[in-house]
Design an enzyme around this catalytic site. Sequence first.
Site, PDB file in Angstrom:
ATOM      1  N   HIS A  52     -19.234  -2.531   9.769  1.00  0.00           N
ATOM      2  CA  HIS A  52     -18.658  -3.593  10.611  1.00  0.00           C
ATOM      3  C   HIS A  52     -19.770  -4.389  11.272  1.00  0.00           C
ATOM      4  O   HIS A  52     -20.949  -4.035  11.156  1.00  0.00           O
ATOM      5  CB  HIS A  52     -17.655  -3.021  11.621  1.00  0.00           C
ATOM      6  CG  HIS A  52     -18.243  -2.146  12.684  1.00  0.00           C
ATOM      7  ND1 HIS A  52     -18.804  -0.915  12.422  1.00  0.00           N
ATOM      8  CD2 HIS A  52     -18.369  -2.319  14.032  1.00  0.00           C
ATOM      9  CE1 HIS A  52     -19.218  -0.374  13.548  1.00  0.00           C
ATOM     10  NE2 HIS A  52     -18.993  -1.208  14.547  1.00  0.00           N
ATOM     11  N   HIS A  54     -20.907  -5.133  14.336  1.00  0.00           N
ATOM     12  CA  HIS A  54     -21.601  -4.927  15.608  1.00  0.00           C
ATOM     13  C   HIS A  54     -23.119  -4.809  15.403  1.00  0.00           C
ATOM     14  O   HIS A  54     -23.584  -4.247  14.408  1.00  0.00           O
ATOM     15  CB  HIS A  54     -21.064  -3.690  16.320  1.00  0.00           C
ATOM     16  CG  HIS A  54     -19.709  -3.933  16.936  1.00  0.00           C
ATOM     17  ND1 HIS A  54     -18.853  -2.921  17.279  1.00  0.00           N
ATOM     18  CD2 HIS A  54     -19.076  -5.094  17.275  1.00  0.00           C
ATOM     19  CE1 HIS A  54     -17.743  -3.439  17.801  1.00  0.00           C
ATOM     20  NE2 HIS A  54     -17.855  -4.759  17.802  1.00  0.00           N
ATOM     21  N   ASP A  56     -25.472  -3.000  16.598  1.00  0.00           N
ATOM     22  CA  ASP A  56     -26.124  -1.702  16.392  1.00  0.00           C
ATOM     23  C   ASP A  56     -25.861  -1.144  14.993  1.00  0.00           C
ATOM     24  O   ASP A  56     -26.301  -0.032  14.672  1.00  0.00           O
ATOM     25  CB  ASP A  56     -25.706  -0.697  17.482  1.00  0.00           C
ATOM     26  CG  ASP A  56     -24.239  -0.346  17.454  1.00  0.00           C
ATOM     27  OD1 ASP A  56     -23.399  -1.265  17.425  1.00  0.00           O
ATOM     28  OD2 ASP A  56     -23.903   0.854  17.459  1.00  0.00           O
ATOM     29  N   HIS A  57     -25.161  -1.924  14.144  1.00  0.00           N
ATOM     30  CA  HIS A  57     -24.912  -1.515  12.759  1.00  0.00           C
ATOM     31  C   HIS A  57     -25.560  -2.456  11.751  1.00  0.00           C
ATOM     32  O   HIS A  57     -25.746  -2.078  10.596  1.00  0.00           O
ATOM     33  CB  HIS A  57     -23.403  -1.417  12.496  1.00  0.00           C
ATOM     34  CG  HIS A  57     -22.740  -0.369  13.347  1.00  0.00           C
ATOM     35  ND1 HIS A  57     -22.210   0.786  12.832  1.00  0.00           N
ATOM     36  CD2 HIS A  57     -22.582  -0.293  14.687  1.00  0.00           C
ATOM     37  CE1 HIS A  57     -21.743   1.532  13.834  1.00  0.00           C
ATOM     38  NE2 HIS A  57     -21.950   0.893  14.972  1.00  0.00           N
ATOM     39  N   HIS A 108     -11.183  -0.666  15.534  1.00  0.00           N
ATOM     40  CA  HIS A 108     -12.396  -0.863  16.345  1.00  0.00           C
ATOM     41  C   HIS A 108     -12.815  -2.335  16.242  1.00  0.00           C
ATOM     42  O   HIS A 108     -13.027  -3.003  17.251  1.00  0.00           O
ATOM     43  CB  HIS A 108     -13.497   0.065  15.840  1.00  0.00           C
ATOM     44  CG  HIS A 108     -14.816  -0.086  16.528  1.00  0.00           C
ATOM     45  ND1 HIS A 108     -15.012   0.259  17.846  1.00  0.00           N
ATOM     46  CD2 HIS A 108     -16.012  -0.544  16.078  1.00  0.00           C
ATOM     47  CE1 HIS A 108     -16.285   0.013  18.178  1.00  0.00           C
ATOM     48  NE2 HIS A 108     -16.905  -0.474  17.125  1.00  0.00           N
ATOM     49  N   ASP A 130     -17.684   3.268  13.202  1.00  0.00           N
ATOM     50  CA  ASP A 130     -17.182   3.528  14.560  1.00  0.00           C
ATOM     51  C   ASP A 130     -15.668   3.660  14.585  1.00  0.00           C
ATOM     52  O   ASP A 130     -15.025   3.346  15.584  1.00  0.00           O
ATOM     53  CB  ASP A 130     -17.599   2.390  15.507  1.00  0.00           C
ATOM     54  CG  ASP A 130     -19.088   2.392  15.816  1.00  0.00           C
ATOM     55  OD1 ASP A 130     -19.795   3.304  15.362  1.00  0.00           O
ATOM     56  OD2 ASP A 130     -19.529   1.462  16.519  1.00  0.00           O
ATOM     57  N   HIS A 168     -22.206   7.537  15.507  1.00  0.00           N
ATOM     58  CA  HIS A 168     -22.712   7.876  16.849  1.00  0.00           C
ATOM     59  C   HIS A 168     -22.618   9.372  17.160  1.00  0.00           C
ATOM     60  O   HIS A 168     -21.669  10.040  16.759  1.00  0.00           O
ATOM     61  CB  HIS A 168     -21.944   7.102  17.935  1.00  0.00           C
ATOM     62  CG  HIS A 168     -22.222   5.629  17.911  1.00  0.00           C
ATOM     63  ND1 HIS A 168     -23.281   5.053  18.572  1.00  0.00           N
ATOM     64  CD2 HIS A 168     -21.581   4.617  17.282  1.00  0.00           C
ATOM     65  CE1 HIS A 168     -23.278   3.733  18.373  1.00  0.00           C
ATOM     66  NE2 HIS A 168     -22.256   3.443  17.585  1.00  0.00           N
TER      67      HIS A 168
HETATM   68 ZN    ZN Z   1     -21.680   1.496  16.967  1.00  0.00          ZN
HETATM   69 ZN    ZN Z   2     -18.989  -0.808  16.708  1.00  0.00          ZN
END
Ligand code: ZN
Ligand code: ZN
Length: 256
Positions: A52, A54, A56-57, A108, A130, A168
Amino acid sequence: MKLLALPAFIDNYIWMLHDGREALVVDPGEAAPVIEALQTHGLRLSGILVTHHHGDHIGGVDALRNVLHGSVYGPARERIPAPSIPVSDADTLAWNGLRFEVMEVPGHTAGHVAYWCPDMDGAPLLFCGDTLFSAGCGRLFEGTPSQMSTSLARLAALAGNTRVCCTHEYTQSNLRFALTVEPGNAELAAHARHCDALRRQGRPTLPSTIALERAINPFLRCREPAVAAAARQRDPSAHDAVAVFAALREWKNEFR
Ligand SMILES: [Zn+2]
Ligand SMILES: [Zn+2]
């Protein structure tokens, strides 16, 4: 095939598959841990999977293109650093002799996908970003409780021996919440002790398995009488499984 969890940021894992020559990574939020692993093991990066949009990905995708000999795959409904190959539900892709099936699991984010490999060295493998965490699930940033319930139910229906690779390391805090919801679940209590020991040794609590998650994850257990009863303590109107899920998710958002 080796499966590695490369620590990134504070509590992310960048999952890496490699056979001693070729490597694939999932959700590289930063490039440095991947570059380091490629050098340490003498590997060539030949694929990137993204679940996805975001930061941090996807944050490391552009920097990794310099060393990438292969493709970036990402959800068709989300903005992923170009060029990438857009994937949708039921698409299949191949990497280094492994086959991955794409599952759209919105909740999410609106276009979140998971990648399921039916067989790697004798057992399935799931990269679920996530959406599903061990003993928990992602927050609903772009989707509804109904969408997320459906997404989680699809993942929960996979073979019990599926290894669950979440992005995570939230397991201990998720387990504290799960034990508050379901204090009488002995398997849950035992798993919490096991994870505490792993973390004391600096080891990941992941991958989990679908069978374990069915037994300990309150968000997959909304039809269990004890879980539904706990949710109704918070929201007496939570009558069906989706409403129980929504009540649990709200409760977890405030849980410390
Ligand atoms: Zn994440
Ligand atoms: Zn995320």
